[in-house]
Enzyme design. Structure first.
Site, short mmCIF file in Angstrom:
data_model
loop_
_atom_site.label_atom_id
_atom_site.label_comp_id
_atom_site.label_asym_id
_atom_site.label_seq_id
_atom_site.Cartn_x
_atom_site.Cartn_y
_atom_site.Cartn_z
N ASP A 166 5.13 1.45 -4.32
CA ASP A 166 4.52 1.06 -5.59
C ASP A 166 4.61 -0.45 -5.77
O ASP A 166 5.71 -1.03 -5.73
CB ASP A 166 5.25 1.78 -6.72
N GLU A 175 0.86 -1.19 0.00
CA GLU A 175 0.00 0.00 0.00
C GLU A 175 0.89 1.23 0.00
O GLU A 175 2.02 1.19 0.51
CB GLU A 175 -0.91 -0.03 1.23
N LYS A 220 -17.70 -1.53 3.88
CA LYS A 220 -18.63 -0.47 3.49
C LYS A 220 -18.57 -0.19 2.00
O LYS A 220 -19.56 0.27 1.40
CB LYS A 220 -18.31 0.81 4.26
N GLU A 235 -18.22 -2.42 -0.51
CA GLU A 235 -19.11 -3.33 -1.22
C GLU A 235 -20.55 -2.94 -0.99
O GLU A 235 -21.37 -2.98 -1.91
CB GLU A 235 -18.88 -4.77 -0.77
N ASP A 280 -8.06 1.17 -8.56
CA ASP A 280 -8.63 2.41 -9.07
C ASP A 280 -8.93 2.24 -10.56
O ASP A 280 -8.04 1.91 -11.34
CB ASP A 280 -7.64 3.56 -8.87
#
Length: 260
Positions: free
Chosen positions: A144, A112, A238, A240, A167
């Protein structure tokens, strides 16, 4: 392409972005033949809360590392030899911690970029330590994920790779920033052991279609048609719930590496 019923998710790759404005600044572009250095994450600044900083000070030295150029000694870091799974974009650690608890025989590495998200992951781990199911099989990398795959993971060393809700970069001009492109699929396939699994989930229909087409075109991968060496269950979050509320379909895309 196999789909798993009873969908589960851990939120987007940018899950931490929903809770904070802090991130890791991208390192200078290295450039390479596999992946152009256009990051798939957004950069923001911020700070940890006092409790997050305290947890960071207690736990990061043992459980976390910044992404670098040296090959990971995975057995040494975990203190054992075990199947290793890489989760790309672990957000605040909802899925990583739950799946680590569910699979104590697996070494799980979560990647992350967002420091508050990583701090929340450390807090989640810490809260398990006095329970009947302490999480001792989870380690964290900050940076990354492509750099991790290129420089820190040996070929044919991973049993699984998980990419939950990357994303989608929905605007066409931003598609070059998407993580799951042909070059990344090739890199992931190279790092998977024969028989290893790539598990992707997304709630963005157009991105799901693009991911499926690109994944099916990777010659080392095939839609999974054998018993998976890793779990495909994920905790509900939350994110989903929000997707379901707006009627989004969540696609589960699962490939195995040929050659088992």
């Amino acid at each position: 392409m196999p789909r798993t019923p009873a969908i589960r998710d851990n939120g987007r790759v940018n899950e931490a972005d929903q809770d904070t404005t802090d991130t890791l600044e991208p390192s200078p572009s290295r450039g390479n033949r596999l992946y152009p250095r256009v990051t798939s994450f957004r950069s923001r600044r911020g700070a940890l809360t006092e409790p997050q900083q305290e947890t960071w000070d207690r736990r990061w030295a043992h459980l976390g590392r910044d992404v670098g150029d040296e090959l990971l000694d995975i057995d040494g870091w975990f203190g054992r030899h075990a199947p290793t799974v890489l989760e790309i974009g672990s957000g605040t650690g909802t899925a990583a911690v739950a799946m680590a608890q569910a699979e104590p025989h697996v070494n799980l590495i979560a990647v992350e970029v967002y420091r508050p998200g990583l701090a929340q992951t450390l807090q989640r781990i810490e809260r398990t330590l006095d329970t009947d199911a302490p999480v001792t099989n989870l380690r964290i990398l900050r940076g990354d994920a492509v750099d991790v795959l290129e420089h820190m993971i040996a070929p044919e060393s991973l049993t699984g790779v998980r990419v939950f809700f990357p994303d989608p970069w929905p605007k066409a001009r931003h598609h070059k920033r998407r993580l799951l492109q042909a070059r990344t699929f090739a890199l992931i396939a190279n790092r998977l052991k024969p028989g290893g699994v790539l598990h992707v989930a997304t709630d963005h229909a157009e991105y799901a279609e693009a991911i499926e087409v690109t994944g099916n075109a990777e010659p080392l991968l095939t839609p999974l048609n054998w018993s998976s060496p890793i779990s495909h269950e994920r905790p509900v979050t939350k994110f989903e719930d929000k997707a379901h509320q707006v009627g989004s379909t969540i696609a589960e895309l699962i490939w195995g590496k040929i050659g088992a």
